[in-house]
Design a protein around this motif. Structure first.
Motif, PDB file in Angstrom:
ATOM      1  N   ARG A 272     -27.644   9.176   2.256  1.00 22.84           N
ATOM      2  CA  ARG A 272     -26.236   9.197   2.909  1.00 22.84           C
ATOM      3  C   ARG A 272     -25.846  10.745   2.785  1.00 22.84           C
ATOM      4  N   LYS A 273     -25.513  11.356   3.883  1.00 18.03           N
ATOM      5  CA  LYS A 273     -24.561  12.488   4.029  1.00 18.03           C
ATOM      6  C   LYS A 273     -23.346  12.300   4.724  1.00 18.03           C
ATOM      7  N   LEU A 274     -22.458  12.963   4.032  1.00 20.48           N
ATOM      8  CA  LEU A 274     -21.194  13.156   4.628  1.00 20.48           C
ATOM      9  C   LEU A 274     -21.050  14.231   5.902  1.00 20.48           C
ATOM     10  N   ARG A 275     -20.569  13.867   7.004  1.00 19.92           N
ATOM     11  CA  ARG A 275     -20.751  14.618   7.977  1.00 19.92           C
ATOM     12  C   ARG A 275     -19.084  14.523   8.553  1.00 19.92           C
ATOM     13  N   HIS A 276     -18.756  15.689   9.155  1.00 20.96           N
ATOM     14  CA  HIS A 276     -17.508  15.949  10.146  1.00 20.96           C
ATOM     15  C   HIS A 276     -17.909  15.631  11.566  1.00 20.96           C
ATOM     16  N   VAL A 277     -17.623  14.667  12.208  1.00 22.83           N
ATOM     17  CA  VAL A 277     -18.052  14.330  13.518  1.00 22.83           C
ATOM     18  C   VAL A 277     -16.967  14.641  14.565  1.00 22.83           C
ATOM     19  N   PHE A 278     -17.221  15.127  15.607  1.00 23.32           N
ATOM     20  CA  PHE A 278     -16.353  15.856  16.598  1.00 23.32           C
ATOM     21  C   PHE A 278     -16.541  15.270  18.057  1.00 23.32           C
ATOM     22  N   VAL A 327     -27.547  -1.535   0.570  1.00 23.96           N
ATOM     23  CA  VAL A 327     -26.262  -1.720   0.353  1.00 23.96           C
ATOM     24  C   VAL A 327     -25.981  -1.671  -1.284  1.00 23.96           C
ATOM     25  N   ILE A 328     -24.792  -0.971  -1.460  1.00 25.21           N
ATOM     26  CA  ILE A 328     -24.549  -0.836  -3.064  1.00 25.21           C
ATOM     27  C   ILE A 328     -23.906  -2.206  -3.294  1.00 25.21           C
ATOM     28  N   PRO A 329     -24.311  -2.728  -4.524  1.00 26.48           N
ATOM     29  CA  PRO A 329     -23.692  -4.049  -5.006  1.00 26.48           C
ATOM     30  C   PRO A 329     -22.245  -3.972  -5.291  1.00 26.48           C
ATOM     31  N   ASP A 330     -21.398  -4.757  -5.212  1.00 24.34           N
ATOM     32  CA  ASP A 330     -19.794  -4.876  -5.215  1.00 24.34           C
ATOM     33  C   ASP A 330     -19.475  -4.591  -6.754  1.00 24.34           C
ATOM     34  N   HIS A 331     -20.285  -4.752  -7.520  1.00 22.58           N
ATOM     35  CA  HIS A 331     -19.867  -4.720  -8.918  1.00 22.58           C
ATOM     36  C   HIS A 331     -20.003  -3.111  -9.388  1.00 22.58           C
ATOM     37  N   GLU A 334     -16.897  -1.573  -7.888  1.00 19.34           N
ATOM     38  CA  GLU A 334     -15.732  -1.871  -8.795  1.00 19.34           C
ATOM     39  C   GLU A 334     -15.961  -1.133 -10.360  1.00 19.34           C
ATOM     40  N   ASP A 335     -16.970  -0.715 -10.609  1.00 13.63           N
ATOM     41  CA  ASP A 335     -17.170   0.095 -11.861  1.00 13.63           C
ATOM     42  C   ASP A 335     -16.745   1.219 -11.575  1.00 13.63           C
ATOM     43  N   MET A 336     -17.059   2.052 -10.541  1.00 11.88           N
ATOM     44  CA  MET A 336     -16.774   3.321 -10.213  1.00 11.88           C
ATOM     45  C   MET A 336     -15.282   3.471  -9.965  1.00 11.88           C
ATOM     46  N   LYS A 337     -14.589   2.547  -9.401  1.00 12.25           N
ATOM     47  CA  LYS A 337     -13.142   2.579  -9.258  1.00 12.25           C
ATOM     48  C   LYS A 337     -12.277   2.350 -10.673  1.00 12.25           C
ATOM     49  N   MET A 338     -13.088   1.694 -11.715  1.00  9.28           N
ATOM     50  CA  MET A 338     -12.329   1.793 -12.959  1.00  9.28           C
ATOM     51  C   MET A 338     -12.741   3.351 -13.746  1.00  9.28           C
ATOM     52  N   SER A 378     -19.698   3.410  -0.398  1.00  7.67           N
ATOM     53  CA  SER A 378     -19.023   2.076   0.025  1.00  7.67           C
ATOM     54  C   SER A 378     -19.131   1.625   1.255  1.00  7.67           C
ATOM     55  N   PRO A 379     -19.466   2.504   2.548  1.00  9.42           N
ATOM     56  CA  PRO A 379     -19.308   2.023   3.716  1.00  9.42           C
ATOM     57  C   PRO A 379     -20.681   1.229   3.958  1.00  9.42           C
TER      58      PRO A 379
END
Length: 815
Positions: A272-278, A327-331, A334-338, A378-379
């Motif tokens: 996964r890479k973060l891109r800026h799309v125009f 897909v990353i598991p929900d838990h 949630e752990d990362m949010k904590m 998360s996406p």
């Protein structure tokens, strides 16, 4: 983001603020003090002094910063003419350009204003000083024009000369007169940014001053003139700093325009890479931000582009052959949010304990890294793009809403007569270069990128009933989903059942959605697809057709009522009817004085503490002790209601001063004890922060200038009666300790401010102590401000009663 870009953003922000409010108008709704109204002239003049003394304190700091910058200039000039110069005269002139002039202007202004504030007289005039300061802003124009080259020169000199590097890394700035810190170390780069920061500051303070200056005061026209000059100056400087938008043309010779841009996660080579799309009028360009040296202009690297004439969306059948999305598991999410919440608490703790800035920066860096991980992982909703001449690309989005928006925007442009083309390397370079100037989304959407003064959003529970929908052309199997924003991105929170074969579905389903700093609610309406042949193997790909989508802002004032609020969202000719209400705190604050003075509920705090011979009422001490003993890790402590009969039983025991109080407390459900404490503060005959000072708290929290706000807010605490102040500080420290356990109890400082703000500040109904008596519906406008007041003190470093009473604050005054 580099310094120059920050400066542009800052100036933009201030100019936007200026467009919003006319000088002399109150910024907070229901504000009792309108500038220019004789009825409140005295109060306005008093606030004027607080604004001025706060500004003066920050002016002293600014002068010390300029002094620190000038300090190495003389020895550097002295060595410039020797055989071993550190810098040439030309380099010194470039780096320190106009600093001496700016210093002299502000020193003269400070020396003239200081005695006027120290020997205060309500008729004192100082508008001419601000007018003079504004008339000398031209020197800042010269500074800003030279700013970029000054930074670049300083950077080059640091790289080529070790002596200068050592000097520029650690300049000593003198602390204010009353400060315990004698010096702080600051880099030259940070100090060179200070004048750009400062030039916007005087505009903020002029807004504050005008707000609290009666229209018939001799200063009023002078301050208006100074504000006009400052605003005109900021407009011109903003135009000069703002990069020119270069016109780039399409193959057909039309001007190529940017239609949409944003950060998306691309799945590239399995990662996964973060891109800026125009999205331009004829091409979709995927870029990444290049890492550049500090002080250099940021640039984009083009990863790939697809002319819209060649762009197609693969069908679900074609998607079958695409790689699976992990897909990353929900838990784990949630752990990362904590973890992020825990780091936020640590940052607040470090700030409160006046921790080292390095430690705070380290924590902030860690928080950014964790939020970035969440943003990347998360996406899970695929958005596939195919170039008919070759390659396919896959983005992952957190919301079907975004996917639909991107797809619709592209399809709308594809309806035009588009031509296929290939960009030459020079054309591609020009196009990618224009991205930086044209982009509309500047920051990665993580919460650590948010400004402190941005709306923090709503925390609590949103109850939504999705009633019905109409406007469908033919019968279909229909359902709705609800999304809210959380941690910088949108999350799907609820889904109605499918209403079969109808043009007017009647769902009438209620959902309780937890909000984590949310500002928007989205409703999407789908047609359910039961055709198995259209189902693809990519389990995240929703093949159901979006019939319509809409979004509404969660306006705190509209949502926060006890009653259901009915609304309609219109989407592509479809109307969805829904109701909502928000619950985060008890809004029914009724302050009814007790008829008998023997108990504690509804009795003045001064009466109770005097009777008990205590500094803090016994009920407050006992409830807090019990919560800290066994409720501090309770999820939703103070937010979740206790059983009403338990709370009433505890109230009766405290009122009767029953000897079994402690036994009863130890057996009682902890939410009932928390509820009893809230009830005690709610039933005080007047709020803990008093009716008398309430209007001033509302004015103080609305001040724009940070130094003026600090001066005013501390001064107001000092003005409270001792029992109120000691009890408030005692409660404040307790709430901070509760927030330290946020990863476990889910109660942040903001959550606690939301629960306790109105409880501690909301005035008595129709109070009539010489102030304006306002109807309760006008007070309700102030709920957000009440929360902000408490949040301000919760986020403030520890406040000591003795320090506060010692009047250590700069130019403090008496109410």
């Amino acid at each position: 983001m580099e310094e120059e870009e920050e400066a542009i953003g800052y100036l933009d922000k201030v100019l936007e603020d200026e467009d919003d409010s006319e000088p002399g108008t109150p910024t907070s709704p229901g504000s009792p003090f309108l500038a220019g109204e004789k009825v409140d002239a005295g109060k306005g003049l008093e606030m004027r002094k607080l604004v001025l003394s706060g500004f003066l304190a920050s002016e002293e700091i600014y002068i010390n910063q300029l002094e620190a910058l000038l300090l190495p200039m003389k020895p550097l000039k002295a060595t410039a003419t020797t055989s071993q110069p550190v810098l040439t005269l030309q380099q010194i002139e470039t780096i320190f350009y106009k600093i001496q002039d700016i210093y002299e202007i502000h020193k003269e202004f400070y020396d003239s204003l200081c005695p006027k504030v120290q020997q205060w007289d309500s008729n004192v005039t100082m508008g001419h000083l601000f007018q003079k300061l504004a008339s000398q802003l031209g020197v800042y124009k010269a500074f800003v024009d030279n700013y970029k080259i000054a930074l670049e020169t300083a950077e080059k000199c640091s790289q080529s000369n070790y002596q200068f590097q050592k000097i520029s890394e650690e300049l000593k700035v003198k602390g204010p007169k009353d400060s315990k810190e004698s010096h702080t170390s600051v880099t030259m780069e940070a100090l060179l940014y200070k004048p750009i920061d400062r030039v916007t500051r005087s505009t903020l303070v002029l807004h504050d001053l005008l707000k609290h200056t009666p229209a018939d005061h001799p200063d009023y026209p002078l301050l208006q003139d100074a504000l006009r000059i400052s605003q005109n100056f900021l407009s011109s400087i903003n135009e000069d700093i703002d990069p020119r938008r270069t016109a780039v043309t399409t193959p057909k010779g039309e001007t190529r325009q940017l239609v949409k841009d944003g950060f998306l996660v691309e799945l590239s080579e399995g990662s996964r890479k973060l891109r800026h799309v125009f999205l331009f009028t004829d091409v979709l360009l995927c870029a990444k931000l290049k890492k550049t040296a500090v002080g250099k202009h940021q640039q984009y690297d083009c990863k790939w582009y697809v002319p819209l004439a060649d762009l197609v969306f693969p069908s679900p059948e074609e998607s079958e052959h695409c790689p699976q999305v992990h897909v990353i598991p929900d838990h784990e999410l949630e752990d990362m949010k904590m973890k992020i919440s825990a780091i936020k608490s640590e940052v607040q703790k470090e700030k409160a304990n006046k921790g080292q800035s390095r430690a705070i920066e380290r924590l902030k860096k860690k928080m950014f890294e964790n939020e970035f991980w969440l943003l990347l992982n998360s996406p899970a909703i695929p958005f596939r793009i195919h170039n008919r001449n070759g390659k396919s690309y896959l983005f992952l989005l957190s919301s079907d809403y975004e996917r639909s928006e991107w797809r619709e925007a592209i399809q709308k442009l594809q309806k035009k007569d588009l031509q296929a083309f290939v960009l030459s390397s020079v054309e591609l370079q020009v196009l990618t270069g224009s991205c930086f100037k044209l982009r509309t989304v500047h920051n990665i959407p993580v919460t650590s990128n948010k400004d402190d003064d941005e709306s923090p959003g709503l925390y609590g529970f949103l109850h939504v009933i999705v009633h019905s929908a109409k406007g469908f052309k033919q019968s279909a199997n229909l359902y709705c989903t609800l999304e809210v924003d959380s941690f910088g991105y949108f999350v799907s929170k609820a889904k109605t059942r499918v209403f079969r074969d109808t043009t007017e579905p009647q769902w009438n389903e209620e959902f309780e959605i937890e909000l984590e700093g949310s500002q928007s609610l989205r409703i999407l309406c789908y047609e359910k697809c039961y055709d198995k042949t259209k189902l693809n193997k990519d389990n995240n790909e929703i093949v159901d057709k979006i019939m319509g989508k809409g979004q509404i802002q969660l306006d705190p004032q509209a949502v926060q009522t006890k009653n259901w609020h009915m609304d309609v969202i219109e989407m592509n000719g479809i109307k969805v009817e829904f109701s909502m209400k928000f619950t985060s705190r008890d809004m029914s604050l009724k302050r009814t004085p007790s008829k008998k003075q023997t108990g504690v509920f509804g009795v003045k705090i001064s009466v109770v503490t005097k009777r008990e011979r205590s500094k803090v009422p016994y009920i407050v001490r006992q409830c807090i002790e019990e919560v800290e003993k066994r409720g501090i890790e309770e999820v939703g402590i103070y937010r979740i209601s206790g059983v009403a009969t338990d709370i009433q039983a505890l109230k009766a025991v405290f009122d009767a001063n029953n000897k079994d109080i402690l036994v009863m407390l130890s057996d009682m459900d902890i939410n009932a004890i928390a509820g009893t404490l809230k009830l005690y503060f709610r039933e005080l005959p007047e709020p803990l922060l008093t009716d008398r000072l309430y209007p001033a708290f509302m004015e103080g929290i609305a001040l724009s200038d940070p130094a003026a706000k600090e001066n005013c807010m501390m001064h107001l605490l000092r003005s409270l009666p001792d029992p109120n102040l000691i009890t408030f500080l005692f409660l404040l420290e307790h709430l901070k300790r509760v927030a330290e356990k946020e990863p476990i109890n889910k109660m942040s400082l903001h959550n606690l401010a939301t629960v306790f703000g109105p409880t501690l500040l909301r005035p008595s109904e129709g109070e009539s102590k010489g102030h304006l008596t306002l109807a309760s519906d006008i007070w309700s406008h102030d709920v957000m401000a009440q929360v902000q007041v408490l949040l301000y003190y919760l986020q403030h470093p520890p406040i000591s009663f003795t320090e506060l009473k010692r009047n250590t604050l700069y130019f403090s005054t008496d109410v």
